[in-house]
Design a protein around this motif. Structure first.
Motif, PDB file in Angstrom:
ATOM      1  N   VAL A 299       0.869  -1.178   0.000  1.00 28.20           N
ATOM      2  CA  VAL A 299       0.000   0.000   0.000  1.00 28.20           C
ATOM      3  C   VAL A 299       0.904   1.226   0.000  1.00 28.20           C
ATOM      4  N   PHE A 300       0.763   2.057  -1.028  1.00 27.79           N
ATOM      5  CA  PHE A 300       1.605   3.237  -1.175  1.00 27.79           C
ATOM      6  C   PHE A 300       0.894   4.471  -0.618  1.00 27.79           C
ATOM      7  N   GLN A 301       1.643   5.583  -0.544  1.00 28.23           N
ATOM      8  CA  GLN A 301       1.046   6.846  -0.101  1.00 28.23           C
ATOM      9  C   GLN A 301      -0.036   7.279  -1.078  1.00 28.23           C
ATOM     10  N   GLU A 302       0.188   7.083  -2.359  1.00 25.40           N
ATOM     11  CA  GLU A 302      -0.821   7.349  -3.372  1.00 25.40           C
ATOM     12  C   GLU A 302      -1.605   6.062  -3.616  1.00 25.40           C
ATOM     13  N   HIS A 303      -2.906   6.181  -3.758  1.00 27.65           N
ATOM     14  CA  HIS A 303      -3.758   4.998  -3.863  1.00 27.65           C
ATOM     15  C   HIS A 303      -3.504   4.180  -5.125  1.00 27.65           C
ATOM     16  N   ARG A 304      -3.091   4.842  -6.204  1.00 26.31           N
ATOM     17  CA  ARG A 304      -2.743   4.182  -7.459  1.00 26.31           C
ATOM     18  C   ARG A 304      -3.900   3.373  -8.044  1.00 26.31           C
ATOM     19  N   LEU A 305      -5.103   3.898  -7.907  1.00 28.10           N
ATOM     20  CA  LEU A 305      -6.253   3.261  -8.539  1.00 28.10           C
ATOM     21  C   LEU A 305      -6.318   3.663 -10.013  1.00 28.10           C
ATOM     22  N   LEU A 306      -6.834   2.774 -10.840  1.00 30.25           N
ATOM     23  CA  LEU A 306      -7.006   3.072 -12.254  1.00 30.25           C
ATOM     24  C   LEU A 306      -8.318   3.827 -12.439  1.00 30.25           C
ATOM     25  N   PRO A 307      -8.270   5.062 -12.929  1.00 26.73           N
ATOM     26  CA  PRO A 307      -9.481   5.897 -12.985  1.00 26.73           C
ATOM     27  C   PRO A 307     -10.542   5.356 -13.930  1.00 26.73           C
ATOM     28  N   TRP A 308     -10.163   4.505 -14.891  1.00 27.08           N
ATOM     29  CA  TRP A 308     -11.126   3.982 -15.855  1.00 27.08           C
ATOM     30  C   TRP A 308     -11.760   2.660 -15.406  1.00 27.08           C
ATOM     31  N   LYS A 309     -11.441   2.224 -14.186  1.00 30.54           N
ATOM     32  CA  LYS A 309     -12.052   1.020 -13.641  1.00 30.54           C
ATOM     33  C   LYS A 309     -12.859   1.366 -12.393  1.00 30.54           C
ATOM     34  N   ARG A 310     -13.987   0.715 -12.227  1.00 29.38           N
ATOM     35  CA  ARG A 310     -14.799   0.938 -11.036  1.00 29.38           C
ATOM     36  C   ARG A 310     -14.083   0.393  -9.809  1.00 29.38           C
ATOM     37  N   VAL A 311     -14.551   0.813  -8.636  1.00 29.71           N
ATOM     38  CA  VAL A 311     -13.885   0.452  -7.382  1.00 29.71           C
ATOM     39  C   VAL A 311     -13.705  -1.051  -7.256  1.00 29.71           C
ATOM     40  N   ILE A 312     -14.752  -1.826  -7.477  1.00 27.17           N
ATOM     41  CA  ILE A 312     -14.673  -3.282  -7.320  1.00 27.17           C
ATOM     42  C   ILE A 312     -13.640  -3.881  -8.259  1.00 27.17           C
ATOM     43  N   ASP A 313     -13.504  -3.321  -9.464  1.00 25.01           N
ATOM     44  CA  ASP A 313     -12.539  -3.837 -10.422  1.00 25.01           C
ATOM     45  C   ASP A 313     -11.111  -3.453 -10.040  1.00 25.01           C
ATOM     46  N   ASN A 314     -10.935  -2.294  -9.417  1.00 23.14           N
ATOM     47  CA  ASN A 314      -9.619  -1.922  -8.898  1.00 23.14           C
ATOM     48  C   ASN A 314      -9.200  -2.864  -7.769  1.00 23.14           C
TER      49      ASN A 314
ATOM     50  N   ALA B 289     -18.942  -0.089  -4.321  1.00 18.25           N
ATOM     51  CA  ALA B 289     -18.271  -1.032  -5.216  1.00 18.25           C
ATOM     52  C   ALA B 289     -18.366  -0.618  -6.677  1.00 18.25           C
ATOM     53  N   ARG B 290     -19.477  -0.017  -7.090  1.00 17.61           N
ATOM     54  CA  ARG B 290     -19.670   0.351  -8.496  1.00 17.61           C
ATOM     55  C   ARG B 290     -19.310   1.808  -8.774  1.00 17.61           C
ATOM     56  N   ALA B 291     -18.775   2.496  -7.787  1.00 14.49           N
ATOM     57  CA  ALA B 291     -18.386   3.899  -7.989  1.00 14.49           C
ATOM     58  C   ALA B 291     -17.107   3.983  -8.815  1.00 14.49           C
ATOM     59  N   TRP B 292     -16.900   5.149  -9.417  1.00 16.35           N
ATOM     60  CA  TRP B 292     -15.632   5.442 -10.087  1.00 16.35           C
ATOM     61  C   TRP B 292     -14.698   6.099  -9.076  1.00 16.35           C
ATOM     62  N   PRO B 293     -13.380   5.906  -9.200  1.00 19.39           N
ATOM     63  CA  PRO B 293     -12.444   6.545  -8.264  1.00 19.39           C
ATOM     64  C   PRO B 293     -12.649   8.057  -8.137  1.00 19.39           C
ATOM     65  N   ALA B 294     -13.006   8.724  -9.221  1.00 19.65           N
ATOM     66  CA  ALA B 294     -13.175  10.182  -9.182  1.00 19.65           C
ATOM     67  C   ALA B 294     -14.328  10.612  -8.282  1.00 19.65           C
TER      68      ALA B 294
END
Length: 243
Positions: free
Chosen positions: A74-89, A114-119
């Motif tokens: 787990v990094f300081q930055e979450h590093r989630l992919l903005p084009w994937k929904r939360v559950i897919d990340n 779960a179905r939200a976007w990171p943004a």
């Protein structure tokens, strides 16, 4: 040289140079089964470099280290992919584990996102997703690189409390890189000070969980660590100088 093993995480004689600058000069450490160890040191002391090496992200390091096969970072930055929904990340790299990913989101209080976007999430929620992504891997060891460093003070406290609950529930071990002495004392069983490319000091933290800054013994340990880090206690105030 890295190898996946059951049990403790160990590093022996780990070295890393960048050009003519040797950042790590023979680091030795052990993180026992279920133990949380905080790694402190000044900026540029090599804390994050060591964590990246243990995570297998730096092939140019030398020395020996062994890390259990089930580990997560787990990094300081979450590093989630903005084009994937939360559950897919959360499920990245964890095939056929949809229910496990949903369970991990529920554990960090985000079952309904779960179905939200990171943004669509706040900074604290994004970091909770990063923890859920790590939990979905059912890790024996978590490698944490200042995971709360970018959060505001109140969210940071909530995330520290969440980490304590998850650690108690799952029993994973963790190496926590942090600049914050108070955070180290709240969360870790031992604190290590990295200086001159090596582990220069080790301080046991024999305080009962859950911990608070006003509990007996906390202040003495805080002063000891600040002294080892070269921070005058008079300048540390309520904790800002320890970061």
């Amino acid at each position: 040289m890295a190898a996946g093993v059951e049990g403790d995480m160990r590093a022996n004689g780990v070295r890393r140079s960048f050009g003519a600058v040797r950042v790590l000069d023979g680091v030795d450490l052990t993180v026992g089964d279920g133990e949380v160890v905080a790694l402190l040191g000044g900026s540029g002391s090599g804390k994050s470099t060591l964590l990246r090496i243990l995570a297998g992200l730096d092939p140019d390091a030398t020395g020996e280290f062994t890390v259990p096969p089930r580990h997560a970072v787990v990094f300081q930055e979450h590093r989630l992919l903005p084009w994937k929904r939360v559950i897919d990340n959360v499920g990245l790299g964890v095939p056929n584990a949809r229910e496990r990913c949903r369970a991990a989101l529920a554990e960090v209080g985000l079952a309904d996102r779960a179905r939200a976007w990171p943004a669509e999430l706040s900074g604290g929620q994004l970091q909770r997703v990063a923890f859920a992504r790590a939990l979905a891997r059912e890790p024996e060891v978590l490698l944490l690189d200042e995971p709360f460093g970018a959060l505001d003070a109140l969210t940071r406290l909530r995330m520290q409390e969440l980490f304590g609950r998850l650690r108690s529930r799952h029993g994973f071990a963790a190496l926590l890189v942090t600049h914050d002495v108070d955070e180290a004392l709240l969360l870790a069983d031992r604190a290590l000070v990295l200086d001159g490319g090596r582990i220069a000091a080790e301080v046991a933290v024999p305080l009962a969980y859950p911990r608070a800054q006003d509990m007996p013994g906390f202040g003495e340990l805080r002063r000891e660590l600040l002294d080892l880090l070269g921070v005058p206690v008079a300048l540390s105030g309520s904790g800002e100088g320890s970061r």
